[in-house]
Structure formats: structure tokens, C-alpha cells
Design a protein around this motif. Structure first.
Motif, PDB file in Angstrom:
ATOM      1  N   ALA A  48       0.828  -1.197   0.000  1.00  0.00           N
ATOM      2  CA  ALA A  48       0.000   0.000   0.000  1.00  0.00           C
ATOM      3  C   ALA A  48       0.867   1.253   0.000  1.00  0.00           C
ATOM      4  O   ALA A  48       1.754   1.417   0.843  1.00  0.00           O
ATOM      5  N   GLY A  49       0.615   2.130  -0.956  1.00  0.00           N
ATOM      6  CA  GLY A  49       1.344   3.389  -1.017  1.00  0.00           C
ATOM      7  C   GLY A  49       2.721   3.319  -1.626  1.00  0.00           C
ATOM      8  O   GLY A  49       3.401   4.353  -1.732  1.00  0.00           O
ATOM      9  N   ALA A  50       3.168   2.154  -2.059  1.00  0.00           N
ATOM     10  CA  ALA A  50       4.510   2.006  -2.613  1.00  0.00           C
ATOM     11  C   ALA A  50       4.627   2.717  -3.960  1.00  0.00           C
ATOM     12  O   ALA A  50       3.683   2.753  -4.748  1.00  0.00           O
ATOM     13  N   ALA A  51       5.798   3.288  -4.222  1.00  0.00           N
ATOM     14  CA  ALA A  51       6.063   3.925  -5.508  1.00  0.00           C
ATOM     15  C   ALA A  51       6.271   2.856  -6.581  1.00  0.00           C
ATOM     16  O   ALA A  51       6.936   1.850  -6.345  1.00  0.00           O
ATOM     17  N   VAL A  52       5.683   3.088  -7.760  1.00  0.00           N
ATOM     18  CA  VAL A  52       5.752   2.130  -8.860  1.00  0.00           C
ATOM     19  C   VAL A  52       6.111   2.878 -10.136  1.00  0.00           C
ATOM     20  O   VAL A  52       5.602   3.982 -10.377  1.00  0.00           O
ATOM     21  N   SER A  53       6.979   2.270 -10.958  1.00  0.00           N
ATOM     22  CA  SER A  53       7.261   2.854 -12.263  1.00  0.00           C
ATOM     23  C   SER A  53       7.277   1.759 -13.315  1.00  0.00           C
ATOM     24  O   SER A  53       7.670   0.627 -13.039  1.00  0.00           O
ATOM     25  N   VAL A  54       6.828   2.113 -14.519  1.00  0.00           N
ATOM     26  CA  VAL A  54       6.822   1.195 -15.654  1.00  0.00           C
ATOM     27  C   VAL A  54       7.509   1.893 -16.820  1.00  0.00           C
ATOM     28  O   VAL A  54       7.084   2.975 -17.238  1.00  0.00           O
ATOM     29  N   LYS A  55       8.576   1.279 -17.321  1.00  0.00           N
ATOM     30  CA  LYS A  55       9.296   1.828 -18.464  1.00  0.00           C
ATOM     31  C   LYS A  55       9.032   0.962 -19.686  1.00  0.00           C
ATOM     32  O   LYS A  55       9.284  -0.235 -19.669  1.00  0.00           O
ATOM     33  N   VAL A  56       8.538   1.619 -20.753  1.00  0.00           N
ATOM     34  CA  VAL A  56       8.209   0.887 -21.975  1.00  0.00           C
ATOM     35  C   VAL A  56       8.090   1.874 -23.125  1.00  0.00           C
ATOM     36  O   VAL A  56       7.579   2.992 -22.959  1.00  0.00           O
ATOM     37  N   ALA A  57       8.582   1.494 -24.279  1.00  0.00           N
ATOM     38  CA  ALA A  57       8.426   2.266 -25.512  1.00  0.00           C
ATOM     39  C   ALA A  57       8.858   3.721 -25.354  1.00  0.00           C
ATOM     40  O   ALA A  57       8.225   4.629 -25.898  1.00  0.00           O
ATOM     41  N   GLY A  58       9.924   3.946 -24.583  1.00  0.00           N
ATOM     42  CA  GLY A  58      10.422   5.286 -24.380  1.00  0.00           C
ATOM     43  C   GLY A  58       9.671   6.100 -23.349  1.00  0.00           C
ATOM     44  O   GLY A  58      10.003   7.261 -23.094  1.00  0.00           O
ATOM     45  N   LEU A  59       8.670   5.499 -22.725  1.00  0.00           N
ATOM     46  CA  LEU A  59       7.869   6.176 -21.708  1.00  0.00           C
ATOM     47  C   LEU A  59       8.251   5.684 -20.319  1.00  0.00           C
ATOM     48  O   LEU A  59       8.696   4.549 -20.145  1.00  0.00           O
ATOM     49  N   THR A  60       8.036   6.522 -19.317  1.00  0.00           N
ATOM     50  CA  THR A  60       8.107   6.115 -17.920  1.00  0.00           C
ATOM     51  C   THR A  60       6.793   6.493 -17.260  1.00  0.00           C
ATOM     52  O   THR A  60       6.463   7.689 -17.154  1.00  0.00           O
ATOM     53  N   LEU A  61       6.046   5.480 -16.861  1.00  0.00           N
ATOM     54  CA  LEU A  61       4.770   5.690 -16.177  1.00  0.00           C
ATOM     55  C   LEU A  61       5.027   5.548 -14.683  1.00  0.00           C
ATOM     56  O   LEU A  61       5.542   4.512 -14.241  1.00  0.00           O
ATOM     57  N   SER A  62       4.696   6.560 -13.902  1.00  0.00           N
ATOM     58  CA  SER A  62       4.995   6.534 -12.473  1.00  0.00           C
ATOM     59  C   SER A  62       3.744   6.820 -11.659  1.00  0.00           C
ATOM     60  O   SER A  62       2.833   7.523 -12.107  1.00  0.00           O
ATOM     61  N   GLY A  63       3.740   6.266 -10.439  1.00  0.00           N
ATOM     62  CA  GLY A  63       2.631   6.503  -9.541  1.00  0.00           C
ATOM     63  C   GLY A  63       2.795   5.724  -8.257  1.00  0.00           C
ATOM     64  O   GLY A  63       3.877   5.191  -7.968  1.00  0.00           O
ATOM     65  N   GLN A  64       1.741   5.638  -7.495  1.00  0.00           N
ATOM     66  CA  GLN A  64       1.742   4.922  -6.224  1.00  0.00           C
ATOM     67  C   GLN A  64       0.626   3.897  -6.191  1.00  0.00           C
ATOM     68  O   GLN A  64      -0.449   4.107  -6.760  1.00  0.00           O
ATOM     69  N   ALA A  65       0.903   2.793  -5.505  1.00  0.00           N
ATOM     70  CA  ALA A  65      -0.119   1.773  -5.313  1.00  0.00           C
ATOM     71  C   ALA A  65      -1.137   2.260  -4.301  1.00  0.00           C
ATOM     72  O   ALA A  65      -0.802   2.968  -3.345  1.00  0.00           O
ATOM     73  N   GLY A  66      -2.379   1.884  -4.506  1.00  0.00           N
ATOM     74  CA  GLY A  66      -3.426   2.237  -3.569  1.00  0.00           C
ATOM     75  C   GLY A  66      -3.404   1.339  -2.343  1.00  0.00           C
ATOM     76  O   GLY A  66      -2.493   0.511  -2.155  1.00  0.00           O
ATOM     77  N   ALA A  67      -4.439   1.465  -1.533  1.00  0.00           N
ATOM     78  CA  ALA A  67      -4.527   0.663  -0.314  1.00  0.00           C
ATOM     79  C   ALA A  67      -4.599  -0.823  -0.627  1.00  0.00           C
ATOM     80  O   ALA A  67      -4.225  -1.662   0.208  1.00  0.00           O
ATOM     81  N   ASP A  68      -5.058  -1.167  -1.843  1.00  0.00           N
ATOM     82  CA  ASP A  68      -5.149  -2.563  -2.247  1.00  0.00           C
ATOM     83  C   ASP A  68      -3.860  -3.081  -2.890  1.00  0.00           C
ATOM     84  O   ASP A  68      -3.810  -4.220  -3.364  1.00  0.00           O
ATOM     85  N   GLY A  69      -2.833  -2.253  -2.929  1.00  0.00           N
ATOM     86  CA  GLY A  69      -1.563  -2.665  -3.515  1.00  0.00           C
ATOM     87  C   GLY A  69      -1.526  -2.582  -5.021  1.00  0.00           C
ATOM     88  O   GLY A  69      -0.588  -3.085  -5.645  1.00  0.00           O
ATOM     89  N   VAL A  70      -2.516  -1.948  -5.625  1.00  0.00           N
ATOM     90  CA  VAL A  70      -2.603  -1.857  -7.082  1.00  0.00           C
ATOM     91  C   VAL A  70      -2.362  -0.422  -7.526  1.00  0.00           C
ATOM     92  O   VAL A  70      -2.979   0.516  -7.001  1.00  0.00           O
ATOM     93  N   ALA A  71      -1.464  -0.248  -8.484  1.00  0.00           N
ATOM     94  CA  ALA A  71      -1.223   1.050  -9.103  1.00  0.00           C
ATOM     95  C   ALA A  71      -1.775   1.029 -10.521  1.00  0.00           C
ATOM     96  O   ALA A  71      -1.504   0.089 -11.279  1.00  0.00           O
ATOM     97  N   LYS A  72      -2.552   2.032 -10.886  1.00  0.00           N
ATOM     98  CA  LYS A  72      -3.098   2.156 -12.236  1.00  0.00           C
ATOM     99  C   LYS A  72      -2.449   3.364 -12.893  1.00  0.00           C
ATOM    100  O   LYS A  72      -2.686   4.506 -12.483  1.00  0.00           O
ATOM    101  N   LEU A  73      -1.627   3.095 -13.898  1.00  0.00           N
ATOM    102  CA  LEU A  73      -0.826   4.121 -14.536  1.00  0.00           C
ATOM    103  C   LEU A  73      -1.195   4.214 -16.014  1.00  0.00           C
ATOM    104  O   LEU A  73      -1.628   3.231 -16.622  1.00  0.00           O
ATOM    105  N   SER A  74      -0.963   5.388 -16.607  1.00  0.00           N
ATOM    106  CA  SER A  74      -1.246   5.537 -18.034  1.00  0.00           C
ATOM    107  C   SER A  74      -0.518   6.747 -18.585  1.00  0.00           C
ATOM    108  O   SER A  74      -0.131   7.658 -17.849  1.00  0.00           O
ATOM    109  N   ALA A  75      -0.336   6.727 -19.912  1.00  0.00           N
ATOM    110  CA  ALA A  75       0.256   7.858 -20.630  1.00  0.00           C
ATOM    111  C   ALA A  75      -0.161   7.749 -22.084  1.00  0.00           C
ATOM    112  O   ALA A  75      -0.458   6.661 -22.585  1.00  0.00           O
ATOM    113  N   LEU A  76      -0.195   8.866 -22.771  1.00  0.00           N
ATOM    114  CA  LEU A  76      -0.513   8.839 -24.189  1.00  0.00           C
ATOM    115  C   LEU A  76       0.536   8.021 -24.937  1.00  0.00           C
ATOM    116  O   LEU A  76       1.742   8.155 -24.687  1.00  0.00           O
TER     117      LEU A  76
END
Length: 620
Positions: free
Chosen positions: A243-271
Motif C-alpha cells: 500500500a502506497g509504494a512507488a511504482v514505475s513502468v518503463k516501456v516504448a520510451g515512456l516512464t509511467l509513475s505513480g503509487q499503489a493504492g490501499a489494495d496494492g494496485v497502481a493504475k498508470l497511463s500515458a498517451l
């Protein structure tokens, strides 16, 4: 389905205190995680009367019968000559896993029941904060797992992965893992007891000891959204600090960043970047993905594409696509297959489809195939239909069966949501219409849409038929008459006119199909042929001549189906089937393959390959 042991009541209680897990994590891409491959040499022991599970009077098994005990039988009996043991796993026969026990020894060829597997392995001590899991990619059908004599959990279902945490049980130094695998089907299971393919009992896919940080990335679903504009990533963490952990996803030249919610799930997006290349047959572009959270890194390779239905068309990346396909069973080439799907074996099968038949599509029937196969399909650029084993005599009115089917479906989707190749989730094959069945399959269809809104839902249905007056006289007319059709994106139908019917082959080409309001696929059609058997005069069934002619006429019939947008004939390769016992033509094999068990192409192979080459040349 993962759970604490559901054995005889008398043996459940002792396991409850020592069980390490009731439900394990998903552990996406376990093959790339730190740990240890436990494939290789295992000892095995047959247990046809389940002696290692229950004693004569329904009590727990005695010490001389518990194959999972953490003991060296030879040492014990030397120390106590009066001790009676009727097993010795350490000196039992050996087999190389993963592989079905059908090929362990001649006497195992038609064995059905319980087999115990065991191997010893050395492990280093876990570092502070590390966790350990045993992960099985598949064990057919029910698996009961022990580590160092302690029960860790049970799984039901022969085709989906499962994991159990063993952090508290893993020792520095030598460890002993024991698995009781029971292939016996049950009337309330899935698949049902009556089938048309080999059971392949045993540990049929790799086993791995996986080491993770205290909190780790359990699953990362990275995809292009339905509108084709956004790259989205759902990242699920497992552990106390999720819960609350920082998360990043690197793909296709993008870096999607955010935090996991109380359920441990982070929902990230970018164009999605304008330079993003879409995955497609002929251009199967894959991108490296790196997911970071705390001390953990999860890697994968994914493709980005869209799939949708618009009117009567199937659209891939916004353009109509015709599915030039073939059905496959999970069975490698060879006279004595063991369901050992390596990358090389998967490439050999899929290569026959793509390069030999000019196919762009495979139906993986009738259960979730190996993760190796779906990853290779990603790399080779083949569209995939994936399904769960719901067909024929499934107990549609049984709540336990529905629960099991829903768990199988969810496990399959969670495992493969990152595979761009998969465009169709199928919830059933050849199921009779009825109120209980309709409710059952309707629930599964709703589950698919809740779990994955980026793919299409289908099921292989049965056709209705009647004789009508046509422009050239009396002819057969067929159509889909199934209430489930309203819930599906793509309508699929199995049709065997000319093989499982009395139709003359010349009449098959004249069969007309009523148009549908959705795209339709001929999900199965086929005829048996023994490779090398020719009978051009009598044109008997089981001859290559009959099979080739059958394909010619059925493909001609396809022109009479205005809604048809794909084909997946039955089947690429002859496959093992104990119910097929003609002593000359079958000998325990279903011979509907376009190639023999060893890969010899039959005459019908060229018929289909030429047909697909023409469609391909027309841009279909």
C-alpha cells in the motif's frame, strides 16, 4: 483452484497448522525471476489405491505409507530393522520433468490415478526480508504439494499455474519437495470425464523455486487501451509494504509513475507515442517492459495492438482481418509425445501453421496451453484463440464446477493478458443449450469482460440445420441458434458435414449458411486420414484422398457463409486419443491432423495451404 487439502476428513486437521498458503500469488513471468529451476530428474511412485493419502479405515496413512515424509527410508530401516515401509522414494524410478508420466515407462502408458513425485535440491539461506515460493506452471489434474514433509497447499486444474509460499519451510542446504498428482477426472470437474484427447497426467510444465523481496511486483498488465491512444499499466504488488509504494513502468520510451493504492494496485497511463509500432501478423513488434517497485524488478516483452468488432468485421488495429487459422492440441511432434512443450517444440508446431499453411491464426484447444506457446506466438506474429476446458458433459448445474471454471478462466487471463497474440477468449466448446448452461456460460462471459476489456469473447457453438428449396434444388441450410450468441463478440461454430453426417461430399459445397449480425468463424471442421493411406477409387474414409476432397468441398461451402470471417479447421497434427481404437487407421490416435505425429504432411495440407495463400494474396 488453490486450497488447503480437501482429502479425507481425518487427514485434514494435521495439515492446517503447517500449511504455508491457501492461495498463492500470480507471479507473472516467474521464468525471469531470481530462483532455481526444479525441472530435471525426479523420483516417482505410483499409488493406484491412494495408499499415501488415507489408511485402510479412512484414517491418516501410517508412517510406512506417507511418501511425503521428510525421511530417508533406508536410513530409518537400518536404524530400526523392525520398521515397515512400503515405499522408498529415494530409490524409486526416475523421470525427467516436465513430462507426462505416459512416457516414463511402458506400464505407465494408460495409467490413471495418483502418482507421487519427489526431488531433493540444495538452497542457500534466504536473506532477511526475502520470500520463497514454489511455482508450478501446470500439473494435471490435482496436485498436493509438500516441502520437507509439510503440506503447503493443493491445486485443482491441469492447465493453469499455481504458487505456494514456502518462506518458513525452506532450509539452507538440502530440501525435499514432494508432489502427489492425481489425473482422475471428476463428474463435477473441468474438463469432464468424457473427452477425446489424452489426459497426460503428471507435472507437464516447469517447476521453479522463486525468490522475491518482502514486497514484490506480482502482476503487471501493460496494454494499449481500446481506443488505441493510451498505454495503460495495472501493477499489483504483494507484501506488507504494498500500500502506497512507488511504482514505475518503463516501456516504448515512456516512464509511467505513480503509487499503489490501499489494495496494492497502481493504475498508470500515458498517451501512446506517435512512433509506437502496432503488433500484427507479419510485423510482430514487441517492446521491453521494466516494472520497478521498491527492491523488485519485473521484466516482460509486450506488443501493442487493438482488436474489435464493428458490424460484421473483425478489426485488427482498425483494419478488417480474416482469420486464416488451424486448431492445435498441446502435443509436440513425435511418435511418443509427452506434452513437453519447449520453445523449440512450440516453434516447430506454430511454424507449420504460419509458414506451411500460410496461417495468421491458431486456436489453442481445448484448454489453456503452455505459456511458452503464447510467448512464441507473440514473437512469430500469430493471432491466438485461448480457451478453458468447458465442453460436453460439464456439470452446468453444479456450483462447485462453476467456481472451478471461473478460477481457471481468471488464472488463464491473469497469466496471459500481456500477450498481444491473444485476441479471443473462449468460454466453451460444443455445449448443449439449456437454462443451467446458459447461466453458467453467461457468468463466464461477464467475467471475461470484467477482467479484460481489450479482447473479444467467443465460444464454439453447435449449428442448427434443415433442408430447404434452393436455386439448384433441395439443399441443406445451417445457422447458429443459441441464446449465448447475444453475449458474444464473435460467433463460432463447429461443422463436420460430410464426416459426422451422411452428406455426400459433393453436397457439402452446396450447404448454405444464414447470415449473422456478428462475424462468424468456422471454429472446427475436419476428417480423419491415416498418413500414407490412399484410396482414390473408393474414396473411403480414413484415406488421404477422402480428407483432401472433404477439405475442398468444405472450403467451397465457406463461400456460402456471408458472415464468415475466419476458419480454424480441426486439426494441425494427429493427436493421442484413447477413445479412437480402429486397429488399422487409428490405434489410439485421432487422425484428423493435416500432418502425421512425426510431421508428414497429408494431401489436405496443400489444399488448405493453397486456399490460405490465395486469401493472403487478396489481402485477407
Amino acid at each position: 483452484m488453490r486450497r488447503i487439502f480437501g482429502w479425507a476428513l481425518a487427514v485434514v486437521a494435521p495439515f492446517l497448522a503447517t500449511s504455508a498458503a491457501m492461495a498463492g500469488p500470480i507471479l507473472n513471468r516467474a521464468d525471469l525471476r531470481p530462483g532455481q529451476d526444479l525441472s530435471g530428474t525426479w523420483n516417482y511412485s505410483v499409488d493406484p489405491y491412494r495408499d499415501g493419502v488415507t489408511g485402510f479405515h479412512r484414517g491418516p496413512p501410517g508412517a510406512g505409507h506417507r511418501r511425503y515424509d521428510d525421511s530417508d527410508v533406508d536410513q530409518v530401516t537400518r536404524a530400526d530393522p523392525k520398521a515397515l515401509y512400503e515405499y522408498d522414494m529415494k530409490r524409486s524410478p526416475t523421470a525427467t520433468l516436465p513430462a507426462s508420466w505416459l512416457t516414463h515407462a511402458p506400464e505407465m502408458r494408460h495409467y490413471q490415478g495418483l502418482v507421487w513425485y519427489q526431488r531433493r535440491f540444495d538452497s542457500v539461506a534466504l536473506k532477511p526480508g526475502q520470500r520463497a515460493f514454489l511455482r508450478f506452471e501446470a500439473a494435471n489434474y490435482t496436485a498436493k504439494v509438500f516441502l520437507n514433509g509439510q503440506a503447503v497447499g493443493e491445486h485443482e486444474g491441469g492447465f493453469t499455474p499455481f504458487s505456494f509460499e514456502v518462506t518458513s519451510l525452506l532450509r539452507a542446504g538440502e530440501n525435499q519437495v514432494t508432489v502427489g498428482v492425481d489425473s482422475t477426472p471428476s463428474v463435477d470437474g473441468a474438463p469432464p470425464p468424457v473427452t477425446d484427447w489424452e489426459t497426460y497426467g503428471g507435472i507437464t510444465r516447469p517447476v521453479r523455486l522463486v525468490i522475491t523481496p518482502a514486497t514484490f511486483v506480482d502482476e503487471a498488465w501493460v496494454r494499449l487501451t481500446r481506443d488505441g491512444r493510451t498505454i495503460a499499466a495495472d501493477v499489483k504488488l504483494d507484501g506488507a509494504a504494498a500500500a502506497g509504494a512507488a511504482v514505475s513502468v518503463k516501456v516504448a520510451g515512456l516512464t509511467l509513475s505513480g503509487q499503489a493504492g490501499a489494495d496494492g494496485v497502481a493504475k498508470l497511463s500515458a498517451l501512446a507515442p506517435k512512433s509506437l509500432k502496432r503488433w500484427a501478423p507479419g510485423a510482430p513488434t514487441l517492446y521491453d517492459v521494466r516494472v520497478e517497485a521498491g527492491d523488485d524488478v519485473l521484466s516482460d516483452r509486450v506488443g501493442f495492438r487493438t482488436i474489435e468488432v464493428r458490424g460484421g468485421e473483425i478489426l485488427l488495429n482498425g483494419k478488417p482481418v480474416f482469420l486464416r487459422g488451424i486448431c492445435l492440441h498441446e502435443e509436440e511432434l513425435g511418435e511418443n509425445p509427452a506434452r513437453t512443450i519447449t520453445e523449440a517444440n512450440a516453434r516447430a508446431l506454430l511454424g507449420e501453421a504460419r509458414d506451411g499453411l500460410n496461417a495468421n491464426f491458431v486456436r489453442l484447444a481445448h484448454y489453456p496451453h503452455s505459456e511458452v506457446t503464447t510467448r512464441v506466438a507473440d514473437e512469430m506474429g500469430l493471432l491466438v484463440w485461448s480457451e478453458i476446458p468447458i465442453y460436453w458433459l460439464v456439470a452446468f448445474d453444479n456450483p462447485r464446477t462453476l467456481k472451478l471454471a471461473r478460477e481457471m478462466l481468471a488464472d488463464s487471463i491473469h497469466r496471459d493478458r500481456n500477450r498481444a497474440s491473444i485476441v479471443l477468449w473462449s468460454v466453451a466448446n460444443e455445449t448443449p443449450v439449456g437454462e443451467a448452461r446458459n447461466t453458467f456460460l453467461g457468468t463466464l462471459t461477464d467475467d471475461v469482460r470484467a477482467l479484460d476489456d481489450t479482447r473479444l469473447v467467443t465460444a464454439a457453438l453447435l449449428a442448427a440445420r434443415k433442408t430447404v428449396d434452393g436455386p439448384n434444388g433441395r439443399q441443406a441450410e445451417q445457422w447458429i441458434d443459441d441464446p449465448l450468441a447475444a453475449k458474444l463478440d464473435v460467433l463460432a461454430v463447429n461443422t463436420y458435414a460430410g464426416w459426422y453426417s451422411d452428406d455426400d461430399l459433393d453436397a457439402v459445397a452446396k450447404i448454405a449458411w444464414r447470415p449473422t449480425d456478428k462475424p462468424m468463424v468456422f471454429s472446427e471442421f475436419g476428417a480423419d486420414a491415416l498418413a500414407g493411406f490412399s484410396d482414390p477409387v473408393l474414396m473411403r474414409k480414413f484415406s488421404e484422398d477422402f480428407q483432401a476432397r472433404y477439405y475442398e468441398q468444405t472450403l467451397a461451402m465457406a463461400a456460402n457463409a456471408p458472415s464468415l470471417r475466419g476458419l480454424s479447421p480441426w486439426i494441425l497434427k494427429d493427436f493421442r486419443s484413447p477413445r479412437r481404437q480402429h486397429p488399422v487407421y487409428q490405434q489410439g490416435w485421432n487422425r484428423k491432423g493435416l500432418i502425421s505425429p512425426t510431421g508428414r504432411r497429408k494431401a489436405a495440407f496443400k489444399v488448405l495451404a493453397d486456399y490460405y495463400a490465395k486469401l493472403k494474396g487478396e489481402g485477407r
